[in-house]
Design a protein around this motif. Structure first.
Motif, PDB file in Angstrom:
ATOM      1  N   SER A 171     -15.347  -1.857  13.002  1.00  0.00           N
ATOM      2  CA  SER A 171     -14.551  -1.108  12.104  1.00  0.00           C
ATOM      3  C   SER A 171     -13.469  -0.367  12.700  1.00  0.00           C
ATOM      4  O   SER A 171     -12.143  -0.771  12.247  1.00  0.00           O
ATOM      5  CB  SER A 171     -15.359  -0.027  11.377  1.00  0.00           C
ATOM      6  OG  SER A 171     -16.631  -0.803  10.667  1.00  0.00           O
ATOM      7  N   LEU A 172     -13.583   0.330  13.620  1.00  0.00           N
ATOM      8  CA  LEU A 172     -12.694   1.309  14.185  1.00  0.00           C
ATOM      9  C   LEU A 172     -11.664   0.426  15.032  1.00  0.00           C
ATOM     10  O   LEU A 172     -10.385   0.405  14.733  1.00  0.00           O
ATOM     11  CB  LEU A 172     -13.230   2.085  15.380  1.00  0.00           C
ATOM     12  CG  LEU A 172     -11.922   2.806  16.148  1.00  0.00           C
ATOM     13  CD1 LEU A 172     -11.554   3.815  15.119  1.00  0.00           C
ATOM     14  CD2 LEU A 172     -12.764   3.583  17.289  1.00  0.00           C
ATOM     15  N   SER A 173     -11.952  -0.902  15.451  1.00  0.00           N
ATOM     16  CA  SER A 173     -10.775  -1.675  15.993  1.00  0.00           C
ATOM     17  C   SER A 173      -9.878  -2.294  15.019  1.00  0.00           C
ATOM     18  O   SER A 173      -8.669  -2.298  15.383  1.00  0.00           O
ATOM     19  CB  SER A 173     -11.606  -2.851  16.590  1.00  0.00           C
ATOM     20  OG  SER A 173     -11.972  -3.843  15.838  1.00  0.00           O
ATOM     21  N   GLY A 188      -3.455   5.656   5.613  1.00  0.00           N
ATOM     22  CA  GLY A 188      -3.877   4.207   5.070  1.00  0.00           C
ATOM     23  C   GLY A 188      -4.799   3.758   5.711  1.00  0.00           C
ATOM     24  O   GLY A 188      -5.974   3.179   5.502  1.00  0.00           O
ATOM     25  N   ARG A 189      -4.010   2.936   6.881  1.00  0.00           N
ATOM     26  CA  ARG A 189      -5.096   2.080   7.789  1.00  0.00           C
ATOM     27  C   ARG A 189      -6.358   2.783   8.411  1.00  0.00           C
ATOM     28  O   ARG A 189      -7.334   2.381   8.621  1.00  0.00           O
ATOM     29  CB  ARG A 189      -3.959   1.574   9.012  1.00  0.00           C
ATOM     30  CG  ARG A 189      -4.832   0.561   9.745  1.00  0.00           C
ATOM     31  CD  ARG A 189      -3.695  -0.546  10.244  1.00  0.00           C
ATOM     32  NE  ARG A 189      -4.412  -1.504  10.845  1.00  0.00           N
ATOM     33  CZ  ARG A 189      -4.451  -2.759  10.370  1.00  0.00           C
ATOM     34  NH1 ARG A 189      -3.376  -3.404   9.452  1.00  0.00           N
ATOM     35  NH2 ARG A 189      -5.098  -3.915  10.782  1.00  0.00           N
ATOM     36  N   ALA A 190      -6.121   4.193   8.742  1.00  0.00           N
ATOM     37  CA  ALA A 190      -7.360   4.735   9.253  1.00  0.00           C
ATOM     38  C   ALA A 190      -8.486   4.754   8.348  1.00  0.00           C
ATOM     39  O   ALA A 190      -9.681   4.530   8.644  1.00  0.00           O
ATOM     40  CB  ALA A 190      -7.067   6.288   9.389  1.00  0.00           C
ATOM     41  N   SER A 191      -8.187   5.021   6.998  1.00  0.00           N
ATOM     42  CA  SER A 191      -9.250   5.202   5.966  1.00  0.00           C
ATOM     43  C   SER A 191     -10.113   3.860   5.697  1.00  0.00           C
ATOM     44  O   SER A 191     -11.107   3.823   5.462  1.00  0.00           O
ATOM     45  CB  SER A 191      -8.849   6.127   4.780  1.00  0.00           C
ATOM     46  OG  SER A 191      -7.783   5.384   4.132  1.00  0.00           O
ATOM     47  N   ALA A 192      -9.039   3.158   5.669  1.00  0.00           N
ATOM     48  CA  ALA A 192      -9.445   1.395   5.344  1.00  0.00           C
ATOM     49  C   ALA A 192     -10.468   0.999   6.280  1.00  0.00           C
ATOM     50  O   ALA A 192     -11.356   0.314   6.203  1.00  0.00           O
ATOM     51  CB  ALA A 192      -8.241   0.771   5.070  1.00  0.00           C
ATOM     52  N   LEU A 219     -12.078   2.574   8.451  1.00  0.00           N
ATOM     53  CA  LEU A 219     -13.622   3.568   8.607  1.00  0.00           C
ATOM     54  C   LEU A 219     -14.344   2.810   7.266  1.00  0.00           C
ATOM     55  O   LEU A 219     -15.510   2.861   7.451  1.00  0.00           O
ATOM     56  CB  LEU A 219     -13.239   4.904   8.359  1.00  0.00           C
ATOM     57  CG  LEU A 219     -14.630   5.912   8.212  1.00  0.00           C
ATOM     58  CD1 LEU A 219     -15.244   5.787   9.618  1.00  0.00           C
ATOM     59  CD2 LEU A 219     -14.081   7.311   8.019  1.00  0.00           C
ATOM     60  N   SER A 220     -13.810   2.686   6.054  1.00  0.00           N
ATOM     61  CA  SER A 220     -14.605   2.396   5.038  1.00  0.00           C
ATOM     62  C   SER A 220     -15.473   0.984   5.502  1.00  0.00           C
ATOM     63  O   SER A 220     -16.596   1.037   4.839  1.00  0.00           O
ATOM     64  CB  SER A 220     -13.674   1.915   3.770  1.00  0.00           C
ATOM     65  OG  SER A 220     -12.923   0.888   3.799  1.00  0.00           O
TER      66      SER A 220
END
Lengths: 210, 210
Positions: free
Chosen positions: A100-102, B95-99, B101-102
């Motif tokens: 996910s982090l990637s 945006g990209r960070a939260s997506a 992680l989801s």
């Protein structure tokens, strides 16, 4: 944070290594590590994975009484789903966490692993975004600890980084144990995802969200 | 950590709110927040997004001298790619960070947003894994601050959670400002992803990896 090492380890320094790494990166946390029994080569095929899964669940049944969150330190996430049913605290699998982090870093992911194909949770999350995969000829995590194994891993990692990928995902927590991420960060220009550090961040999220 | 608020704010308490939230969750960090000028409604359409992008880049050119890592607090990630070219430190878009992680929480993601469709970075990361999307009738982040706006957001969030999704992604950092995550965590059984907390974890990763 509790760390479940999915390989039998007697040397306390090696047992605690992943936890100590996290303590160095996430301020204010403490970790405790435990390992499964009678599995000195860890997870390296379907059989060893299902054996490990059972042991992980049994270990977590007790371990979850003593920690706020648990990390299963294996990118095959053995037993993670089942362990959630018996655990008193959230259970993080290193495979799904790191994959996910990637995706934060882009859509073309390079993965380094041990077996013929990437670990299942990594395939599930990344799907066709695995642009390049390099496996170390069906090795086990123990093979990484020899000078030859370590060298092979480093060369394969550099090879993946030379292809056009947005980041390199280290698809086995054995790479954490040999400190591959630290070595790579001075040698390559793209982000390198360490599965244990990724898991630690999700664990922090879980604890922070409570 | 530096926080770029992509809405013009004069009340220091509101300006610093996202940063203070992160300080409460990630031990040992400090934050500093700055905002863009002359954009009191934030980002709500293509025009306001491109205006914001330019301002974010100019702000970061200077701001990046004073922090270790930067978070652009808007799920459209305005100017994030361009800012990376001029920034002295890593730049994280919410945006990209939260997506990303989801996806740790599963493959069926529910997204709550403001506009007719999910923010572009969230669409790019999640693709067909956006199982349910609910937008608040092309509202702006300011509309959330009224009792009616807040109530609408809460009801829409609960509606998304009632559908079969693995987690709820709050697809606008305005939801962080009205504390929607905290309210939801006592009301719903699935994980709720707050875009600012997700960004803070990636920021910690970036700092830890140096």
């Amino acid at each position: 944070m509790g760390i479940v090492r999915v390989v039998s380890l007697s040397d306390p320094e090696i047992l605690n290594y992943h936890g100590k790494l996290l303590e160095g990166i996430i301020p204010g946390i403490t970790t405790e590590s435990r390992c499964i029994n009678d599995q000195p080569k860890g997870v390296y095929d379907e059989n060893s994975k299902s054996e490990a899964a059972l042991k992980v669940v049994n270990l977590i049944r007790v371990f979850s009484n003593y920690v706020d969150v648990l990390i299963v330190s294996c990118t095959e996430d053995p037993g993670v789903k089942e362990a959630r049913e018996v655990s008193k605290v959230p259970v993080i699998g290193a495979g799904r966490a790191s994959a996910s982090l990637s995706l934060f870093y882009g859509d073309d992911i390079g993965v380094l692993g041990l077996g013929e194909e990437p670990p299942q949770p990594i395939r599930e999350v990344l799907r066709d975004r695995i642009k390049v995969y390099r496996g170390l000829n069906k090795g086990t995590t123990v093979d990484l600890f020899t000078p030859d194994g370590r060298d092979k891993a480093l060369r394969a990692a550099l090879e993946v980084c030379r292809s056009k990928v947005d980041c390199l995902l280290l698809g086995c927590t054995g790479f954490t144990t040999i400190n591959l991420y630290r070595e790579l960060k001075y040698k390559v220009a793209i982000p390198v995802i360490d599965p244990i550090i990724a898991s630690g961040l999700i664990a922090l999220y879980e604890v922070g969200m409570r």
